[in-house]
Design an enzyme around this catalytic site. Structure first.
Site, PDB file in Angstrom:
ATOM      1  CG  ASP A  26      -1.998   1.073   0.995  1.00 58.53           C
ATOM      2  OD1 ASP A  26      -2.522   1.358   0.126  1.00 58.53           O
ATOM      3  OD2 ASP A  26      -1.907   1.690   2.185  1.00 58.53           O
ATOM      4  CG  ASP A  28      -2.139   7.642   0.583  1.00 62.13           C
ATOM      5  OD1 ASP A  28      -1.321   8.448   0.328  1.00 62.13           O
ATOM      6  OD2 ASP A  28      -3.049   7.388  -0.333  1.00 62.13           O
TER       7      ASP A  28
END
Length: 342
Positions: A26, A28
């Protein structure tokens, strides 16, 4: 990994970068926050890549194109090509392309990432409900997305046009804190129309399928900061996961995680890719990890020992998750966590 009930984090005798061929990262809250690299991310990823691990960046944020994301990562010191980036815009575009005719118009409520992904699948982005769209797609459009775009979606949906959403993350990390995400915007349209979108992004299967198709991963490790997207997505895809505590999930939320939100491994940040993971073992009525032992009483978790704080957290997870499986709930974890200063 099977979809059985996890009662403790697992251990690994190898560094995770050696035990898995591909990290599905991922962005953010894991690699960067508010556009700036998170501490240790650049160095850790460089070491993992040099050791032969394939790095793929998997994001529910549909605003930016893969090229833009890759350029940003490269500027941060993480050399990345567009082919290394998988977005929920790509996943939802594939989903739409399987259900509407080639060349059909799709009403876009969102940013450039959605438009590029739709064109890649032979679909035509349109801007108005009056353009006779075959579908409506909604993705994160950034803080400046005009309110009128939601109305445009509602007009089309009210006419029976099928509605798709890239993802339903209610929040998104920013440099100033936690901001509303695409899920909050989807709720606006849902409330106004009473309709339900088809959703592609994490934690749902279309995103996992898109990721595997694009990376060819055989032994993937999902790396994320969110329990309800990254970790649940790994659970749904039956692959292992590493939770890093650099984003939205804190220690208390981890202890309270239901089975589908329990990661395989837990670490402070991306340095966890470069090391083995300590084993959590049964010890009397509780669990031991490193210098810590944790047990679950009727109404609270007890922690004893010293050493690495993360070892204590791993032991606490085992005690809390086991207690939850035995029907013990609402355990007070405050005093136990305070000892770890997490």
């Amino acid at each position: 990994m099977s979809q059985s009930v996890r009662t403790r984090p697992e251990g690994s005798g190898q560094a995770l970068s050696e035990a898995y061929d591909t990290a599905l990262l991922d962005l953010d809250g894991v690699v960067y926050a508010g556009g700036n690299a998170i501490a240790y991310a650049v160095e850790s990823l460089a070491t993992a890549r040099a050791g032969g691990m394939h790095l793929a960046y998997v994001t529910n944020n549909a605003l930016r194109t893969p090229d833009t994301v890759a350029d940003h990562l490269t500027e941060l010191g993480i050399p990345t090509g567009a082919d290394d980036v998988i977005t929920s815009a790509q996943a939802v575009a594939r989903l739409i392309s399987e259900q509407v005719p080639a060349g059909a118009g799709v009403l876009v409520i969102g940013g450039e990432g959605l438009r590029v992904a739709l064109r890649e699948r032979g679909l035509v982005p349109v801007e108005s409900a009056e353009d006779d769209p075959a579908a409506v797609v909604q993705g994160y459009g950034g803080p400046e997305l005009p309110w009128g775009r939601f109305a445009e979606a509602c007009y089309a949906i009210a006419r029976g046009v099928p509605w798709y959403a890239s993802n339903t993350d209610l929040t998104i990390p920013s440099a100033r804190g936690i901001a509303p995400g695409n899920g909050a915007a989807v709720e606006v349209v849902r409330i106004a129309t009473g309709a339900e979108p088809q959703v592609a992004g994490k934690p749902l299967p279309p995103m996992h399928r898109e990721t595997i198709l694009r990376t060819g991963a055989e032994r993937p490790l999902v790396v994320g900061d969110r329990l309800d997207t990254d970790i649940e997505g790994a659970f749904n895809g039956e692959v292992d996961s590493l939770l890093v505590l650099t984003g939205v999930t804190d220690a208390a939320q981890l202890l309270a995680a239901p089975p589908q939100h329990r990661p395989t491994y837990v670490d402070a940040d991306l340095r966890g890719l470069l090391t083995g993971q300590p084993e959590v073992v049964e010890a009397g009525d509780g669990f031991r990890c490193g210098g810590w032992t944790a047990t679950a009483g009727v109404d609270r978790l007890e922690l004893d020992g010293d050493g690495e704080a993360l070892d204590g957290l791993r032991a606490l997870c085992a005690a809390a998750w086991t207690a939850a499986g035995e029907g013990v709930c609402a355990l007070d974890a405050g005093k136990a966590l305070a000892r770890l200063e997490l």
